[in-house]
Enzyme design. Sequence first.
Site, PDB file in Angstrom:
ATOM      1  N   SER A 139       0.822  -1.206   0.000  1.00 10.14           N
ATOM      2  CA  SER A 139       0.000   0.000   0.000  1.00 10.14           C
ATOM      3  C   SER A 139       0.861   1.264   0.000  1.00 10.14           C
ATOM      4  O   SER A 139       0.370   2.342  -0.331  1.00 10.14           O
ATOM      5  CB  SER A 139      -0.951   0.021   1.194  1.00 10.14           C
ATOM      6  OG  SER A 139      -0.233   0.053   2.399  1.00 10.14           O
ATOM      7  N   HIS A 192       1.618   5.684   5.534  1.00 11.98           N
ATOM      8  CA  HIS A 192       0.829   6.132   4.388  1.00 11.98           C
ATOM      9  C   HIS A 192       1.064   7.609   4.102  1.00 11.98           C
ATOM     10  O   HIS A 192       1.118   8.026   2.936  1.00 11.98           O
ATOM     11  CB  HIS A 192      -0.653   5.870   4.643  1.00 11.98           C
ATOM     12  CG  HIS A 192      -0.996   4.425   4.646  1.00 11.98           C
ATOM     13  ND1 HIS A 192      -2.139   3.921   5.240  1.00 11.98           N
ATOM     14  CD2 HIS A 192      -0.344   3.348   4.134  1.00 11.98           C
ATOM     15  CE1 HIS A 192      -2.179   2.615   5.081  1.00 11.98           C
ATOM     16  NE2 HIS A 192      -1.097   2.246   4.423  1.00 11.98           N
TER      17      HIS A 192
END
Length: 271
Positions: A139, A192
């Site tokens: 991710s 992230h």
Amino acid sequence: MAPPATLPPLPFNPARLRSYILRLPLFTRLILLVIVALWILELQTVWSVVQWGSLKPDEIGITSGMYRLNTYPLIHAGFVHMLLNVLALTPLLERFEAEHGTLTSVALFLGPLSTFPAGLYILFERGILHGTTPVVGASVWAFLLLASEAVRTFKSNPYFSIGAYKIPTWTSPLFACIFVSILVPNTSFLGHLCAIFMGYLLGLGYLKIFVPPEKILRWIEGKLNLLGRLPHYVSVDQKTYGRYGVLPTTAPTGEHSVAMSYLGSTQRLGP
């Protein structure tokens, strides 16, 4: 005699899915293959792939552990983690390779698009927060590519509407990051954010200096005959939208609207 029961229709077209998979370019195929292979390897109990390849801030130094800067996006903490990240990454990575070519994708994803988010994460996690939480998951690439796409979209469609509010398009990865952190437990919000920041730099063109010159790429392709030898290889001369994609040359005249979990001590990046 009652008619035979019929199965409900599938939510997707298997023929179209098969066609899409068969069209995936070479580097995208290899990355997905490595991700799945490492997940299968993790099923054995003799040696932990996660412990070996995760991004551990306290085990990375000049003389040791540097390989972790490249291995952590390929490793996942369980099947669901791996599957969701593969589904999120595949269309983004496939488009990137189709636009920029296979050699460029190799140079960036095995280089700065892995090491720079990792270095930024280590800087904040160990240097500022004094933490040692390891992270894994593709991710990091999905959020990075999503942020890059958001910057490009902002140039042509600056806003999207939610009710009466107009929100800048470039902020969409930040909202996605917040939603994932809320809805999926034990994901790495900091990881992230680091990926999104590097994606913004990529979309703005600041990472172009790390791409090998096109002349060198052509020479390598011709010398090794990569286009003739490697199926699904994307040549530097066969890219779909040009080397860095199509970017608008003029600003729009008006406002437009367009409708990481723990495994032992390892935190995953993404759902």
